[in-house]
Design a protein around this motif. Structure first.
Motif, short mmCIF file in Angstrom:
data_model
loop_
_atom_site.label_atom_id
_atom_site.label_comp_id
_atom_site.label_asym_id
_atom_site.label_seq_id
_atom_site.Cartn_x
_atom_site.Cartn_y
_atom_site.Cartn_z
N THR A 144 -4.91 -28.92 13.08
CA THR A 144 -4.00 -28.69 14.19
C THR A 144 -2.65 -28.22 13.68
N ASN A 145 -2.24 -27.06 14.20
CA ASN A 145 -1.05 -26.34 13.74
C ASN A 145 0.13 -26.80 14.58
N ARG A 146 1.00 -27.61 13.96
CA ARG A 146 2.10 -28.23 14.69
C ARG A 146 3.32 -28.34 13.78
N VAL A 147 4.49 -28.47 14.37
CA VAL A 147 5.71 -28.71 13.60
C VAL A 147 5.59 -30.07 12.90
N ALA A 148 5.06 -31.04 13.62
CA ALA A 148 4.78 -32.35 13.03
C ALA A 148 3.60 -32.94 13.80
N MET A 149 2.90 -33.87 13.18
CA MET A 149 1.80 -34.51 13.89
C MET A 149 2.42 -35.54 14.84
N PRO A 155 -5.39 -38.51 10.61
CA PRO A 155 -6.51 -38.16 9.74
C PRO A 155 -7.49 -39.35 9.67
N PRO A 156 -8.75 -39.18 9.31
CA PRO A 156 -9.31 -37.94 8.76
C PRO A 156 -9.77 -36.92 9.82
N ARG A 157 -9.75 -37.28 11.10
CA ARG A 157 -10.31 -36.34 12.07
C ARG A 157 -9.33 -35.24 12.45
N PHE A 158 -8.03 -35.52 12.37
CA PHE A 158 -7.03 -34.50 12.68
C PHE A 158 -6.27 -34.19 11.39
N ARG A 159 -6.21 -32.91 11.03
CA ARG A 159 -5.52 -32.49 9.82
C ARG A 159 -4.41 -31.54 10.18
N TRP A 160 -3.28 -31.71 9.46
CA TRP A 160 -2.06 -30.99 9.80
C TRP A 160 -1.98 -29.63 9.12
N THR A 221 10.60 -28.92 0.89
CA THR A 221 9.99 -28.95 2.23
C THR A 221 8.47 -28.85 2.11
N LEU A 222 8.01 -27.93 1.26
CA LEU A 222 6.56 -27.77 1.08
C LEU A 222 5.95 -29.03 0.47
N GLU A 223 6.67 -29.62 -0.47
CA GLU A 223 6.17 -30.86 -1.10
C GLU A 223 6.10 -32.00 -0.08
N ALA A 224 7.11 -32.06 0.78
CA ALA A 224 7.10 -33.10 1.82
C ALA A 224 5.94 -32.88 2.79
N GLN A 225 5.69 -31.62 3.12
CA GLN A 225 4.57 -31.34 4.03
C GLN A 225 3.25 -31.73 3.38
N GLN A 226 3.13 -31.44 2.09
CA GLN A 226 1.89 -31.80 1.39
C GLN A 226 1.72 -33.32 1.35
N ARG A 227 2.81 -34.02 1.06
CA ARG A 227 2.75 -35.50 1.06
C ARG A 227 2.43 -36.02 2.46
N GLY A 228 2.86 -35.28 3.48
CA GLY A 228 2.60 -35.67 4.87
C GLY A 228 1.18 -35.36 5.33
N GLY A 229 0.36 -34.84 4.42
CA GLY A 229 -1.05 -34.64 4.76
C GLY A 229 -1.42 -33.21 5.12
N CYS A 230 -0.49 -32.29 4.93
CA CYS A 230 -0.76 -30.89 5.26
C CYS A 230 -1.89 -30.32 4.41
N VAL A 231 -2.86 -29.68 5.04
CA VAL A 231 -3.92 -29.00 4.27
C VAL A 231 -3.65 -27.50 4.18
N ALA A 232 -2.75 -27.01 5.02
CA ALA A 232 -2.40 -25.58 5.00
C ALA A 232 -1.04 -25.39 5.64
N GLY A 287 -0.11 -22.71 -2.97
CA GLY A 287 -1.28 -22.73 -3.85
C GLY A 287 -1.16 -23.81 -4.91
N ARG A 288 0.03 -23.91 -5.51
CA ARG A 288 0.26 -24.93 -6.54
C ARG A 288 0.04 -26.34 -5.96
N LEU A 289 0.43 -26.51 -4.70
CA LEU A 289 0.32 -27.82 -4.07
C LEU A 289 -1.04 -28.05 -3.40
N GLY A 290 -1.94 -27.08 -3.54
CA GLY A 290 -3.30 -27.26 -2.99
C GLY A 290 -3.38 -27.05 -1.49
N MET A 291 -2.39 -26.35 -0.91
CA MET A 291 -2.44 -26.06 0.52
C MET A 291 -2.82 -24.58 0.71
#
Ligand SMILES: [Zn+2]
Length: 451
Positions: A144-149, A155-160, A221-232, A287-291
């Motif tokens: 789900t594409n959102r500014v924030a969840m 998760p695991p059913r909803f991914r940011w 910001t990207l690192e915080a999003q990744q820590r927040g569970g962002c997959v993309a 890419g480095r952060l796996g998103m």
């Protein structure tokens, strides 16, 4: 695209009494089939629990203001295609399937009864409403594409999937916004989102140098999003500019940044060069952060959208950048009218695409033809997606999810049936492809632990 953004426009329509024919019970649309889908294949696909690559699911928070970075209701009014109008029989079919709506018309009395049922269901389900929706439509995991969840979207059913265009726009966007009435409304929203990202990091002012901006704003910001569970991360850049992100040297980008960081209006050419540099930087960091990097590629929406600027061919230079080969790109909405161009990009080892929005806007028969073209080439890089979003009070994201998932399954069944009949694939291979498209390709791409 983000269909929920046309809500107000559609609400205006929904006051009228709509003459609506009930959808066929088969689950297919009213489009006449050139050949019927194989019943066994249809049954097989119906049972697959999907991973939906793209949506804008609503949280259960009242008002839910984090649903979208560029809520397109600011662009209203604009005309929407037939499929998104409230008298499209798809909505009636969804009411019947999701809410056991017993009627075959949309009279005022029946609609107010339906609204009561929808309100009661949401209240009774509470935080579990979104997961209930996934169970109803047969989806295991929804990106789900959102500014924030928000509440209900765990998760695991909803991914940011976050938004990152704002990070590409640190300088004044006044001149960019003046290009069209739509952009005049959209750019200030990006300015606001960048300020929010900076404030989340405790950064009060724009850093004086590009290097400092990258180190203290973009990467954190990207690192915080990744820590927040962002997959993309998602770019909706096509609403703001064309997708030709060139390879711009850091020195050039730095010079432009420093010149305008404190004041002044960059020329379009200068700002484009800085954005191009930042796009590739963000893609590399993702890419480095796996998103993965999601990119809107579709011919809409709005009154001044530039369809030619959303052509996936414009992304080719970025896709071919050896420094970006660790980044997985996903062409969202399959390129729309440029579906064959999107398909051509699948030759790149790091490029994928999804069928989101096409599952709402195309007939399953038309989508089947597009799918067949992609599936005969790179079946391991095609992803199911809905673009489910809230269209308005009577057109919630759950109903859009039901319609898009039904259409996606029907289109895939048709495509694979034709491929079996023409001797292109065995039945066993067709079933394998069905599983990949609806579920396991995304599972592999995002490293999901599917049940
Ligand atoms: Zn979308």
């Amino acid at each position: 695209m983000k269909p929920h953004t046309i809500a107000m426009f559609l609400i205006a329509w929904s006051g009228a009494t709509l003459a609506c024919t009930p959808s066929r019970e088969s689950g297919a649309t009213a489009t006449p089939a050139r050949s019927a889908a194989d019943p066994e294949m249809t049954a097989f696909i119906a049972k697959i629990r999907t991973v939906d690559n793209h949506s804008h699911a609503s949280s259960v928070a009242p008002g839910d203001s984090d649903q979208d970075a560029l809520p397109l209701e600011v662009l209203l009014p604009f005309e929407v295609p037939v499929q998104l109008r409230p008298d499209n029989p798809d909505w009636l079919a969804a009411y019947r399937a999701m809410y056991e709506y017993p009627h075959s018309d949309l009279s005022d009395a029946h609609m107010s009864e339906l609204r009561g049922t929808m309100r009661r269901t949401a209240q009774e389900r509470g935080d579990t409403f979104p997961a209930w929706v996934l169970d109803q439509v047969g989806t295991e995991v929804l990106l789900t594409n959102r500014v924030a969840m928000g509440p209900g979207l765990a998760p695991p059913r909803f991914r940011w999937v976050s938004y990152v265009d704002a990070l590409m726009l640190p300088l004044s966007t006044k001149a960019e916004a003046a290009i069209s009435p739509d952009r005049e409304k959209l750019f200030p929203l990006e300015d606001k989102l960048l300020r929010r990202y900076m404030s989340d990091l405790g950064v009060a002012n724009l850093p004086a140098t590009l290097d400092a901006y990258l180190k203290t704003v973009v990467t954190p910001t990207l690192e915080a999003q990744q820590r927040g569970g962002c997959v993309a991360v998602k770019f909706e850049a096509a609403y703001l500019r064309s997708l030709d992100f060139e390879d711009v040297p850091a020195a050039t980008a730095s010079r432009i940044y420093v010149k305008y960081a404190s004041a002044g209006e960059p020329s379009h050419a200068d700002y484009k060069a800085l954005q191009d540099f930042l796009f590739r930087y963000i893609a590399r960091e993702a890419g480095r952060l796996g998103m993965a990097v999601h990119i809107h590629s579709f011919e809409a929406a709005g009154n001044f959208f530039v369809a030619a600027g959303a052509d996936p061919f414009l992304l080719e230079s970025a896709f071919n950048d050896p420094a970006l080969r660790q980044t997985h790109f996903v062409i969202i909405h399959g390129g729309g009218v440029y579906a064959s161009h999107a398909g051509a990009m699948l030759w790149k080892p790091n490029v994928y695409l999804d069928m989101s929005a096409m599952t709402l806007l195309d007939t399953p028969r038309k989508l089947a033809e597009v799918l067949r073209d992609w599936l005969t080439q790179y079946p391991e890089k095609v992803l199911f997606g809905s673009d489910a979003a809230a269209f308005g009070p009577d057109m919630g994201w759950e109903l859009a999810a039901w319609i898009a998932t039904r259409n996606g399954r029907a289109a895939l069944a048709w495509a694979l049936t034709d491929m079996i009949r023409d001797g292109e694939v065995s039945r066993a291979r067709a079933e394998e492809i069905a599983m990949m498209v609806m579920r396991t390709n995304a599972g592999t791409l995002y490293r999901l632990e599917l049940k």
